[in-house]
Every structure is written in structure tokens, then in C-alpha cells.
Design an enzyme around this catalytic site. Structure first.
Site: not given
Ligand SMILES: NC(=O)c1ccc[n+]([C@@H]2O[C@H](COP(=O)([O-])OP(=O)(O)OC[C@H]3O[C@@H](n4cnc5c(N)ncnc54)[C@H](O)[C@@H]3O)[C@@H](O)[C@H]2O)c1
Length: 306
Positions: A167, A180
Site C-alpha cells: 500500500s 497497517y
Molecule cells: N482499497 C484500497 O484503497 C487499498 C489501498 C491500498 C492497499 N490496499 C490493499 O489491497 C488489498 C485488498 O484491499 P481491498 O480494499 O480490496 O479489501 P476488501 O476488504 O475490499 O477485500 C478484502 C478481501 O479479503 C478477504 N479476507 C479478509 N480476511 C481474510 C483472511 N484472513 N483470509 C482470506 N481472505 C480474507 C475479505 O473477505 C475480502 O474479500 C489489501 O491488501 C489492502 O491492504 C487497498
């Protein structure tokens, strides 16, 4: 033949959000996808979507921070197609968020870091031997064939890809985000370490650092808040004047999985519309008029007025 015909991928947290976008994109390019997630309803829905669109996918329900789940997912991928090519380590839960060191409990640290980093170590631990055993896809060149000088035996390449989702929070810090931010910075470090360790096996390991990506969860939260001007403030902070989509990250994943990316390893690809390269004081100056013209926007300074 599609770009990734005969390839098999595991996408952790692939039921929704960025992971869902990656699962759909890779499947549309011919990859057989195994979604590993804790949410059965959304995992099922995403698999159905992929099947309806002519792709191939299955799901496994489990928490990837548990070692046996990482082992199971690799076994299942091998059962599905007999091979494993790509591992996309993306799973994320809100429990990974925390306050400062004063507010964070020991349990929150263990759970958060368990999912953000230990899960990635388990994923690689079981995937790398499976990728090595799978070898190259027939018809896909694994031997160096470019121009220029090189000596010795052709190195292995295009045997496997690991992509770890970090991230911008792993690169620049926000307040009260101990678990985080530490976890996401560690993802960059462990990616570099794995790149060193697995390069000679023909496996590249890279990280992606997304900026603000509006997922289904994010969209719901913004819609619920009704804070359109607040959202626009987010957009204005980006040099490209928009936030990201799961497809923006999925495209980068697809590129890093491709044969064209075989010389890229250990890097962190920042996919943030330029957010993190700006001089901070300039952003503030640029946005101050918008914030003062819209006092209803929820900023810490405007809190009292809201
Ligand atoms: N959305 C953003 O703005 C953003 C920005 C930077 C980085 N990220 C990173 O991108 C990745 C995805 O983020 P997102 O926003 O799509 O999240 P999200 O919450 O929309 O989706 C996350 C998914 O992971 C699943 N999950 C949760 N805990 C789990 C576990 N223990 N084992 C297996 N699956 C599990 C959830 O059910 C969900 O389907 C993460 O690593 C997050 O840190 C997201």
C-alpha cells in the site's frame, strides 16, 4: 490462445475488492483461478461471475493467516489443474487497522501482522515448491532468448510469479496506523527478500502499492456517508484527479505476471495516480481553498462545525 492460457493462479482475498478485480482480470485472460477467502457468499458470487463470462475458477474458504490454509490452497490449485503459476497475496481485513503504539493491543498486533505479513510467508512457503514442480507451460519460452551478451547455461524464467499487495501506507505514513503501516512496509521488505531467494528458480516476486482504490466496500462507505464533496477532496489530492479502481490494480498484476515482466523482480510498483510523489506542502496549498469553500467536509479541523 489467450494471454494466460494453461496458467493457474491463487488470489487470496479474491472474493471482492482489489482481489476480486484481479481474479476476474486473470480469468478473462485465460488463467484458471482459485479464490481463497473467508467470505463464502462473495467468493461464490465472484466464481459464478467468472464462469458466466467463460472463465474457469473455484473457491476455497479459509483464513490465509493459518498455515494449514496456505498448504490447502496450494494442494487445491494442483488438484484443479495439476500446476501453479501465479500467487497473488492480497487478503485484508479491517482488523489489520489500529491506532498508535499506545492504543494497539498485543492481540491486535499479532492478528494484524499475522494477516498482513505471516500469511505472505506461508503462501510463498507452499507455492514456490509447487511452482517449481509445475515448471513452464508447454509452448511458453522459459529460456533467455534476448539480444546482448550473456554466458553460461540459460537461466530459468517464467516459472512462477508472486505478487504481494502492499500500500502507499507502506511508503508514506498516516497517523495512528501502527499495525497497517508496519505490515505494509514489511510486505515491501519480504518481497525483496523473496525476490533474492527465488530468482534463480525462475520465479519473480514483486509488490504493488495502491493508492485509494474504490472497492465495493469503499463505494458503500462513501455512499453511506453521503459526503460527495469529501470524496471529491480525495480525488483532488491525486495528480490524475481521480481515485483508483480494482481494475487499475488488476492491470498491473496482469503485467507483472506476463512473460514481458520476466526481468522485473523485487520491485514495488506504486499504482496511486501520483499521490505519493507530491510535495506535501503543495497539496495543502492547492486544496485549502476547496476546503474553506466547503466547510461541511469532514476534516479534523472542520469536525466541530459538522
Ligand atoms: N482499497 C484500497 O484503497 C487499498 C489501498 C491500498 C492497499 N490496499 C490493499 O489491497 C488489498 C485488498 O484491499 P481491498 O480494499 O480490496 O479489501 P476488501 O476488504 O475490499 O477485500 C478484502 C478481501 O479479503 C478477504 N479476507 C479478509 N480476511 C481474510 C483472511 N484472513 N483470509 C482470506 N481472505 C480474507 C475479505 O473477505 C475480502 O474479500 C489489501 O491488501 C489492502 O491492504 C487497498
Amino acid at each position: 490462445m489467450k494471454k494466460f492460457s494453461k496458467r493457474t493462479a491463487i488470489v487470496t482475498g479474491g472474493a471482492s475488492g482489489i482481489g476480486g478485480g484481479c481474479a476476474k482480470k486473470l480469468a478473462s485472460e485465460g488463467t484458471t483461478v482459485l479464490i481463497v477467502d473467508i467470505n463464502k457468499a462473495t467468493a461464490k458470487k465472484t466464481v459464478e461471475y467468472i464462469l458466466e463470462h467463460g472463465g474457469s475458477a473455484e473457491y476455497l474458504i479459509g483464513d490465509v493467516s493459518e498455515e494449514n490454509v496456505s498448504k490447502q490452497m496450494v494442494d487445491k490449485a494442483i488438484d484443479m489443474t495439476g500446476r501453479l503459476d501465479f500467487l497473488i497475496q492480497n487478503a485484508y481485513s479491517h482488523t489489520s487497522d489500529s491506532g498508535s503504539a499506545i492504543e494497539t493491543t498485543s492481540d491486535e498486533w499479532d492478528t494484524g501482522i499475522g494477516l498482513l505479513t505471516k500469511a505472505l510467508f506461508f503462501g510463498a512457503k507452499y507455492s514456490v515448491p509447487a511452482m517449481t514442480e509445475s515448471g513452464n507451460v508447454t509452448g511458453i519460452n522459459t529460456e533467455w532468448s534476448g539480444f546482448g551478451l550473456r554466458n553460461g547455461e540459460p537461466p530459468k524464467q517464467n516459472i512462477g510469479r508472486i505478487i504481494n499487495i502492499s500500500s502507499v501506507h507502506g511508503i508514506v505514513q498516516a497517523p495512528k496506523s501502527l499495525v497497517y503501516a508496519s505490515g505494509k512496509a514489511a510486505v515491501i521488505g519480504l518481497t525483496r527478500q523473496m525476490a533474492i531467494d527465488f530468482g534463480e528458480l525462475g520465479i519473480t516476486v514483486n509488490a504493488i502499492a495502491p493508492g485509494h482504490i474504490v472497492t465495493e466496500r469503499g463505494q458503500k462507505a462513501w455512499e453511506k456517508s453521503g459526503d460527495k464533496k469529501g470524496f471529491h477532496l480525495f480525488e483532488l489530492q491525486y495528480p490524475v484527479r481521480r481515485t483508483g479502481t480494482p481494475e487499475d490494480i488488476a492491470s498491473s498484476v496482469s503485467f507483472l505476471c506476463s512473460d514481458e515482466a520476466s526481468f522485473i523482480t523485487g520491485t514495488t510498483l506504486t499504482v496511486d495516480g501520483g499521490l505519493s510523489i507530491q510535495l506535501q506542502e503543495n497539496i495543502v496549498m492547492r486544496l485549502k481553498d476547496y476546503i474553506s469553500e466547503n466547510p461541511e467536509i469532514k476534516t479534523p479541523g472542520n469536525k466541530k462545525k459538522n
